[in-house]
Design a protein around this motif. Structure first.
Motif, PDB file in Angstrom:
ATOM      1  N   ASP A 109      -3.063   6.694  20.674  1.00 57.82           N
ATOM      2  CA  ASP A 109      -2.421   5.771  21.609  1.00 57.82           C
ATOM      3  C   ASP A 109      -3.102   5.905  22.967  1.00 57.82           C
ATOM      4  OD1 ASP A 109      -0.818   4.265  23.203  1.00 57.82           O
ATOM      5  OD2 ASP A 109       1.074   5.156  22.561  1.00 57.82           O
ATOM      6  N   SER A 110      -3.735   4.841  23.429  1.00 59.26           N
ATOM      7  CA  SER A 110      -4.483   4.898  24.690  1.00 59.26           C
ATOM      8  C   SER A 110      -3.757   4.193  25.828  1.00 59.26           C
ATOM      9  CB  SER A 110      -5.868   4.269  24.505  1.00 59.26           C
ATOM     10  OG  SER A 110      -5.740   2.924  24.072  1.00 59.26           O
ATOM     11  N   SER A 111      -2.489   3.845  25.633  1.00 63.38           N
ATOM     12  CA  SER A 111      -1.746   3.170  26.688  1.00 63.38           C
ATOM     13  C   SER A 111      -1.510   4.121  27.857  1.00 63.38           C
ATOM     14  CB  SER A 111      -0.408   2.663  26.147  1.00 63.38           C
ATOM     15  OG  SER A 111       0.364   3.732  25.640  1.00 63.38           O
ATOM     16  N   PRO A 112      -1.273   3.583  29.059  1.00 66.02           N
ATOM     17  CA  PRO A 112      -1.083   4.446  30.242  1.00 66.02           C
ATOM     18  C   PRO A 112       0.049   5.451  30.032  1.00 66.02           C
ATOM     19  CG  PRO A 112      -1.337   2.157  30.886  1.00 66.02           C
ATOM     20  CD  PRO A 112      -1.230   2.165  29.388  1.00 66.02           C
ATOM     21  N   GLY A 113      -0.237   6.697  30.377  1.00 67.06           N
ATOM     22  CA  GLY A 113       0.776   7.737  30.256  1.00 67.06           C
ATOM     23  C   GLY A 113       0.999   8.218  28.839  1.00 67.06           C
ATOM     24  N   ALA A 114       0.180   7.741  27.912  1.00 66.23           N
ATOM     25  CA  ALA A 114       0.374   8.131  26.517  1.00 66.23           C
ATOM     26  C   ALA A 114      -0.131   9.546  26.288  1.00 66.23           C
ATOM     27  CB  ALA A 114      -0.362   7.162  25.594  1.00 66.23           C
ATOM     28  N   SER A 115       0.690  10.344  25.689  1.00 68.95           N
ATOM     29  CA  SER A 115       0.312  11.693  25.297  1.00 68.95           C
ATOM     30  C   SER A 115       1.065  12.012  24.023  1.00 68.95           C
ATOM     31  CB  SER A 115       0.663  12.714  26.380  1.00 68.95           C
ATOM     32  OG  SER A 115       0.620  14.032  25.854  1.00 68.95           O
ATOM     33  N   LEU A 116       0.338  12.328  22.970  1.00 69.21           N
ATOM     34  CA  LEU A 116       0.978  12.614  21.687  1.00 69.21           C
ATOM     35  C   LEU A 116       2.038  13.697  21.840  1.00 69.21           C
ATOM     36  CD1 LEU A 116       1.170  12.428  18.584  1.00 69.21           C
ATOM     37  CD2 LEU A 116      -0.667  14.115  18.487  1.00 69.21           C
ATOM     38  N   PHE A 117       1.696  14.775  22.538  1.00 67.30           N
ATOM     39  CA  PHE A 117       2.619  15.900  22.645  1.00 67.30           C
ATOM     40  C   PHE A 117       3.812  15.565  23.533  1.00 67.30           C
ATOM     41  CE2 PHE A 117      -1.555  17.727  21.678  1.00 67.30           C
ATOM     42  CZ  PHE A 117      -1.239  18.357  20.485  1.00 67.30           C
ATOM     43  N   ASP A 118       3.551  14.893  24.664  1.00 67.71           N
ATOM     44  CA  ASP A 118       4.661  14.521  25.546  1.00 67.71           C
ATOM     45  C   ASP A 118       5.621  13.572  24.845  1.00 67.71           C
ATOM     46  OD1 ASP A 118       3.576  16.082  27.488  1.00 67.71           O
ATOM     47  OD2 ASP A 118       2.733  14.429  28.663  1.00 67.71           O
ATOM     48  N   LYS A 119       5.073  12.586  24.145  1.00 64.65           N
ATOM     49  CA  LYS A 119       5.935  11.621  23.471  1.00 64.65           C
ATOM     50  C   LYS A 119       6.690  12.262  22.312  1.00 64.65           C
ATOM     51  CE  LYS A 119       3.848   7.235  24.716  1.00 64.65           C
ATOM     52  NZ  LYS A 119       3.447   5.904  24.228  1.00 64.65           N
TER      53      LYS A 119
ATOM     54  N   PRO B  27       0.795  -1.234   0.000  1.00 64.70           N
ATOM     55  CA  PRO B  27       0.000   0.000   0.000  1.00 64.70           C
ATOM     56  C   PRO B  27       0.828   1.284   0.000  1.00 64.70           C
ATOM     57  CG  PRO B  27      -0.024  -1.027   2.160  1.00 64.70           C
ATOM     58  CD  PRO B  27       0.648  -1.993   1.246  1.00 64.70           C
ATOM     59  N   ILE B  28       2.025   1.242   0.579  1.00 64.62           N
ATOM     60  CA  ILE B  28       2.864   2.442   0.670  1.00 64.62           C
ATOM     61  C   ILE B  28       4.222   2.147   0.045  1.00 64.62           C
ATOM     62  CG2 ILE B  28       3.968   4.096   2.221  1.00 64.62           C
ATOM     63  CD1 ILE B  28       1.762   3.533   4.249  1.00 64.62           C
ATOM     64  N   SER B  29       4.572   2.910  -0.974  1.00 68.49           N
ATOM     65  CA  SER B  29       5.870   2.720  -1.630  1.00 68.49           C
ATOM     66  C   SER B  29       6.906   3.747  -1.178  1.00 68.49           C
ATOM     67  CB  SER B  29       5.703   2.803  -3.154  1.00 68.49           C
ATOM     68  OG  SER B  29       5.213   4.083  -3.533  1.00 68.49           O
ATOM     69  N   ASN B  30       6.462   4.778  -0.479  1.00 68.17           N
ATOM     70  CA  ASN B  30       7.360   5.840  -0.027  1.00 68.17           C
ATOM     71  C   ASN B  30       8.194   5.337   1.156  1.00 68.17           C
ATOM     72  OD1 ASN B  30       8.573   8.102   1.110  1.00 68.17           O
ATOM     73  ND2 ASN B  30       6.821   9.433   0.727  1.00 68.17           N
ATOM     74  N   LYS B  31       9.467   5.061   0.916  1.00 70.18           N
ATOM     75  CA  LYS B  31      10.325   4.483   1.958  1.00 70.18           C
ATOM     76  C   LYS B  31      10.553   5.449   3.117  1.00 70.18           C
ATOM     77  CE  LYS B  31      12.812   1.070  -0.825  1.00 70.18           C
ATOM     78  NZ  LYS B  31      11.811   1.040  -1.874  1.00 70.18           N
ATOM     79  N   LYS B  32      10.612   6.733   2.835  1.00 69.85           N
ATOM     80  CA  LYS B  32      10.797   7.721   3.901  1.00 69.85           C
ATOM     81  C   LYS B  32       9.597   7.721   4.842  1.00 69.85           C
ATOM     82  CE  LYS B  32      11.635  12.677   4.627  1.00 69.85           C
ATOM     83  NZ  LYS B  32      11.877  13.988   3.970  1.00 69.85           N
ATOM     84  N   LEU B  33       8.410   7.693   4.284  1.00 62.72           N
ATOM     85  CA  LEU B  33       7.202   7.659   5.102  1.00 62.72           C
ATOM     86  C   LEU B  33       7.132   6.360   5.896  1.00 62.72           C
ATOM     87  CD1 LEU B  33       4.450   8.777   5.975  1.00 62.72           C
ATOM     88  CD2 LEU B  33       3.471   7.767   3.899  1.00 62.72           C
ATOM     89  N   LEU B  34       7.420   5.239   5.255  1.00 63.58           N
ATOM     90  CA  LEU B  34       7.396   3.949   5.947  1.00 63.58           C
ATOM     91  C   LEU B  34       8.353   3.930   7.130  1.00 63.58           C
ATOM     92  CD1 LEU B  34       7.226   1.339   3.042  1.00 63.58           C
ATOM     93  CD2 LEU B  34       5.555   1.634   4.885  1.00 63.58           C
ATOM     94  N   HIS B  35       9.562   4.433   6.910  1.00 67.83           N
ATOM     95  CA  HIS B  35      10.562   4.449   7.982  1.00 67.83           C
ATOM     96  C   HIS B  35      10.062   5.255   9.172  1.00 67.83           C
ATOM     97  CE1 HIS B  35      14.444   4.651   9.988  1.00 67.83           C
ATOM     98  NE2 HIS B  35      14.280   5.961  10.075  1.00 67.83           N
ATOM     99  N   ASN B  36       9.484   6.413   8.913  1.00 64.48           N
ATOM    100  CA  ASN B  36       9.015   7.259  10.005  1.00 64.48           C
ATOM    101  C   ASN B  36       7.806   6.668  10.715  1.00 64.48           C
ATOM    102  OD1 ASN B  36      10.317  10.215  10.263  1.00 64.48           O
ATOM    103  ND2 ASN B  36      10.569   9.462   8.181  1.00 64.48           N
ATOM    104  N   LEU B  37       6.937   6.003   9.981  1.00 63.01           N
ATOM    105  CA  LEU B  37       5.782   5.369  10.612  1.00 63.01           C
ATOM    106  C   LEU B  37       6.211   4.234  11.536  1.00 63.01           C
ATOM    107  CD1 LEU B  37       3.261   5.197   7.620  1.00 63.01           C
ATOM    108  CD2 LEU B  37       3.090   6.647   9.657  1.00 63.01           C
ATOM    109  N   VAL B  38       7.241   3.507  11.131  1.00 70.31           N
ATOM    110  CA  VAL B  38       7.688   2.346  11.905  1.00 70.31           C
ATOM    111  C   VAL B  38       8.521   2.757  13.117  1.00 70.31           C
ATOM    112  CG1 VAL B  38       9.175   0.305  11.820  1.00 70.31           C
ATOM    113  CG2 VAL B  38       7.583   0.763   9.955  1.00 70.31           C
ATOM    114  N   THR B  39       9.342   3.786  12.971  1.00 71.39           N
ATOM    115  CA  THR B  39      10.314   4.100  14.019  1.00 71.39           C
ATOM    116  C   THR B  39       9.862   5.151  15.016  1.00 71.39           C
ATOM    117  OG1 THR B  39      11.386   5.761  12.598  1.00 71.39           O
ATOM    118  CG2 THR B  39      12.242   3.496  12.515  1.00 71.39           C
ATOM    119  N   ARG B  40       8.874   5.944  14.696  1.00 71.42           N
ATOM    120  CA  ARG B  40       8.515   7.008  15.636  1.00 71.42           C
ATOM    121  C   ARG B  40       7.870   6.432  16.894  1.00 71.42           C
ATOM    122  NH1 ARG B  40       3.275  10.404  13.453  1.00 71.42           N
ATOM    123  NH2 ARG B  40       1.731   8.758  13.684  1.00 71.42           N
ATOM    124  N   GLN B  41       8.041   7.136  17.995  1.00 72.14           N
ATOM    125  CA  GLN B  41       7.588   6.656  19.293  1.00 72.14           C
ATOM    126  C   GLN B  41       6.232   7.218  19.704  1.00 72.14           C
ATOM    127  OE1 GLN B  41       9.439   4.324  21.004  1.00 72.14           O
ATOM    128  NE2 GLN B  41      10.574   4.347  19.071  1.00 72.14           N
TER     129      GLN B  41
END
Length: 202
Positions: free
Chosen positions: A103-113, A84-98
């Motif tokens: 994200d509903s896990s405990p302590g999860a905050s988009l801005f804090d993370k 579905p995605i051929s853009n390697k730069k986008l794929l890398h960032n989707l996989v590696t970003r924290q």
């Protein structure tokens, strides 16, 4: 779906671009000049800047509406389930970003993370990298697509004000970091207030 950003800045890409893609419709996009680096495939959106006149854009949209094959060629991220995605730069960032929206896990905050990911990047990989104007380079004046009349928007003063405050915040943080001493949020807010009160942010 029309997708026009509030500002045309190099790295300012918002939900206005991503939500249509998730929904499976084609964004008609105007905003970040680096947007083509981040689309899922080479042909995932219609870019206003690719047209020299509104008539050309309108004619192409009419052609798209009458040609299902052409329309679907923009939706390979939805239709091509094997790749579905051929853009390697986008794929890398989707996989590696924290950090992830939703994200509903405990302590999860988009801005804090996100802030933590920036700090980790600086500490672990970018000690010799200095920020430059490209990292915070939204123009203070509105940016227009070259095919539209240049009418001053009603909220231009608000945009300029937000940009000036943001630039002031960036300068203060840069000065704090260069001192190489610890500081707290209260120190930062106090310095920002002091400069704003004395009109020293420009």
């Amino acid at each position: 779906m029309i997708a026009i950003e509030n500002a045309a800045c190099p790295d300012y890409i918002t939900e206005k671009f991503w939500r249509p893609l998730v929904m499976g419709v084609i964004p008609i996009y105007f905003g970040s000049p680096t947007i083509k680096d981040w689309q899922p495939n080479n042909k995932s959106a219609i870019f206003v800047e690719d047209f020299t006149h509104p008539r050309g854009l309108a004619n192409y949209l009419n052609e798209l509406a009458d040609n299902q094959t052409l329309y679907d060629s923009y939706r390979q991220h939805k239709l091509n389930w094997r790749n579905p995605i051929s853009n390697k730069k986008l794929l890398h960032n989707l996989v590696t970003r924290q950090y992830h929206i939703g994200d509903s896990s405990p302590g999860a905050s988009l801005f804090d993370k996100f802030e933590c990911s920036v700090c980790n990047y600086v500490i672990n990989t970018a000690r010799n990298v200095m920020a430059n104007s490209r990292h915070y380079n939204c123009p203070l004046e509105p940016v227009y697509a070259h095919l539209e009349d240049k009418k001053m928007p009603r909220n231009v003063a608000d945009w300029r004000s937000m940009m000036e405050v943001g630039q002031c915040q960036a300068k203060i943080l840069d000065e704090f970091f260069r001192r190489n001493s610890s500081f707290h949020e209260a120190d930062f807010e106090a310095e920002l207030t002091r400069r704003m009160d004395r009109n020293q942010c420009k």
